[in-house]
Write a protein that holds these residues in place. Structure first.
Motif, mmCIF file in Angstrom:
data_model
loop_
_atom_site.group_PDB
_atom_site.id
_atom_site.type_symbol
_atom_site.label_atom_id
_atom_site.label_comp_id
_atom_site.label_asym_id
_atom_site.label_seq_id
_atom_site.Cartn_x
_atom_site.Cartn_y
_atom_site.Cartn_z
ATOM 1 N N LEU A 28 0.813 -1.204 0.000
ATOM 2 C CA LEU A 28 0.000 0.000 0.000
ATOM 3 C C LEU A 28 0.850 1.259 0.000
ATOM 4 O O LEU A 28 0.580 2.205 -0.729
ATOM 5 C CB LEU A 28 -0.932 0.001 1.217
ATOM 6 N N LEU A 29 1.886 1.276 0.807
ATOM 7 C CA LEU A 29 2.712 2.477 0.924
ATOM 8 C C LEU A 29 3.715 2.618 -0.200
ATOM 9 O O LEU A 29 4.168 3.719 -0.506
ATOM 10 C CB LEU A 29 3.428 2.502 2.267
ATOM 11 N N GLY A 30 4.098 1.495 -0.803
ATOM 12 C CA GLY A 30 4.998 1.530 -1.944
ATOM 13 C C GLY A 30 6.286 2.288 -1.679
ATOM 14 O O GLY A 30 6.966 2.079 -0.682
ATOM 15 N N GLU A 31 6.603 3.203 -2.577
ATOM 16 C CA GLU A 31 7.850 3.968 -2.498
ATOM 17 C C GLU A 31 7.919 4.809 -1.222
ATOM 18 O O GLU A 31 8.982 4.977 -0.637
ATOM 19 C CB GLU A 31 7.976 4.873 -3.719
ATOM 20 N N ALA A 32 6.770 5.312 -0.776
ATOM 21 C CA ALA A 32 6.752 6.124 0.448
ATOM 22 C C ALA A 32 7.224 5.302 1.637
ATOM 23 O O ALA A 32 7.977 5.775 2.484
ATOM 24 C CB ALA A 32 5.348 6.666 0.701
ATOM 25 N N GLY A 33 6.803 4.055 1.716
ATOM 26 C CA GLY A 33 7.234 3.184 2.805
ATOM 27 C C GLY A 33 8.727 2.932 2.764
ATOM 28 O O GLY A 33 9.393 2.911 3.800
ATOM 29 N N ASP A 54 5.291 15.855 0.269
ATOM 30 C CA ASP A 54 4.727 15.822 -1.084
ATOM 31 C C ASP A 54 4.720 14.420 -1.699
ATOM 32 O O ASP A 54 4.297 14.239 -2.837
ATOM 33 C CB ASP A 54 5.461 16.799 -1.988
ATOM 34 N N GLN A 55 5.155 13.420 -0.947
ATOM 35 C CA GLN A 55 5.172 12.050 -1.457
ATOM 36 C C GLN A 55 3.740 11.522 -1.558
ATOM 37 O O GLN A 55 3.023 11.460 -0.583
ATOM 38 C CB GLN A 55 5.996 11.149 -0.533
ATOM 39 N N ARG A 56 3.331 11.154 -2.768
ATOM 40 C CA ARG A 56 1.953 10.695 -3.007
ATOM 41 C C ARG A 56 1.753 9.247 -2.593
ATOM 42 O O ARG A 56 2.617 8.402 -2.791
ATOM 43 C CB ARG A 56 1.611 10.845 -4.479
ATOM 44 N N LEU A 57 0.578 8.994 -2.036
ATOM 45 C CA LEU A 57 0.130 7.639 -1.741
ATOM 46 C C LEU A 57 -1.053 7.363 -2.661
ATOM 47 O O LEU A 57 -2.077 8.043 -2.574
ATOM 48 C CB LEU A 57 -0.325 7.520 -0.279
ATOM 49 N N ASP A 58 -0.904 6.418 -3.557
ATOM 50 C CA ASP A 58 -1.996 6.078 -4.463
ATOM 51 C C ASP A 58 -2.841 5.002 -3.807
ATOM 52 O O ASP A 58 -2.529 3.807 -3.876
ATOM 53 C CB ASP A 58 -1.448 5.606 -5.811
ATOM 54 N N GLU A 64 -3.502 10.603 -1.791
ATOM 55 C CA GLU A 64 -3.248 11.460 -0.643
ATOM 56 C C GLU A 64 -1.741 11.622 -0.532
ATOM 57 O O GLU A 64 -0.987 10.801 -1.035
ATOM 58 C CB GLU A 64 -3.811 10.794 0.617
ATOM 59 N N THR A 65 -1.309 12.670 0.144
ATOM 60 C CA THR A 65 0.126 12.824 0.361
ATOM 61 C C THR A 65 0.489 12.280 1.734
ATOM 62 O O THR A 65 -0.333 12.276 2.662
ATOM 63 C CB THR A 65 0.569 14.296 0.284
ATOM 64 N N LEU A 66 1.709 11.838 1.837
ATOM 65 C CA LEU A 66 2.219 11.344 3.110
ATOM 66 C C LEU A 66 2.206 12.469 4.143
ATOM 67 O O LEU A 66 1.932 12.243 5.318
ATOM 68 C CB LEU A 66 3.632 10.800 2.906
#
Length: 114
Positions: A28-33, A54-58, A64-66
């Motif tokens: 779910l978190l992908g690159e942000a995680g 500004d890191q997006r969560l799709d 939403e942004t982180l």
């Protein structure tokens, strides 16, 4: 056959659920995680919001942004990347993180009335 709980089986089950949850969180978190994993801890929600705001969560139904997630986690302090990821996951899914959030003093009847 006994109805007594089997501690080994329960621990094994808990570990399996924790592993499954970690995989879901990572998906779910992908690159942000992954980015949260590179941050230096301990860190506050404010620090993480500033760094990754500004890191997006799709998400399945929205984007939403982180930063907006961490903005809702006011005054939180995370000792590890795993704690930060779990908090974000809990915030975006609405799922409790575990037994540590259980409050047996909470008056459920009062919640039903409101």
């Amino acid at each position: 056959m006994s109805d007594d709980p089997d501690p080994e089986r329960e621990q094994r089950s808990a570990r399996e659920r924790q592993h499954e949850r970690a995989e879901i969180t990572e998906d779910l978190l992908g690159e942000a995680g992954a980015m949260l994993g590179e941050h230096k801890y301990p860190a506050t929600s404010e620090e993480l919001a500033a760094e990754y705001g500004d890191q997006r969560l799709d998400l399945p139904n929205e984007t939403e942004t982180l930063g907006s997630v961490f903005d809702r986690l006011v005054d939180e302090r995370f000792e590890s990347a795993e704690e930060a990821r779990e908090a974000v996951y809990g915030e975006i899914t609405g799922e409790a993180a575990g037994e540590e959030e259980y409050n047996d003093q909470r008056e459920l009847d009062e919640l039903d009335e409101t």
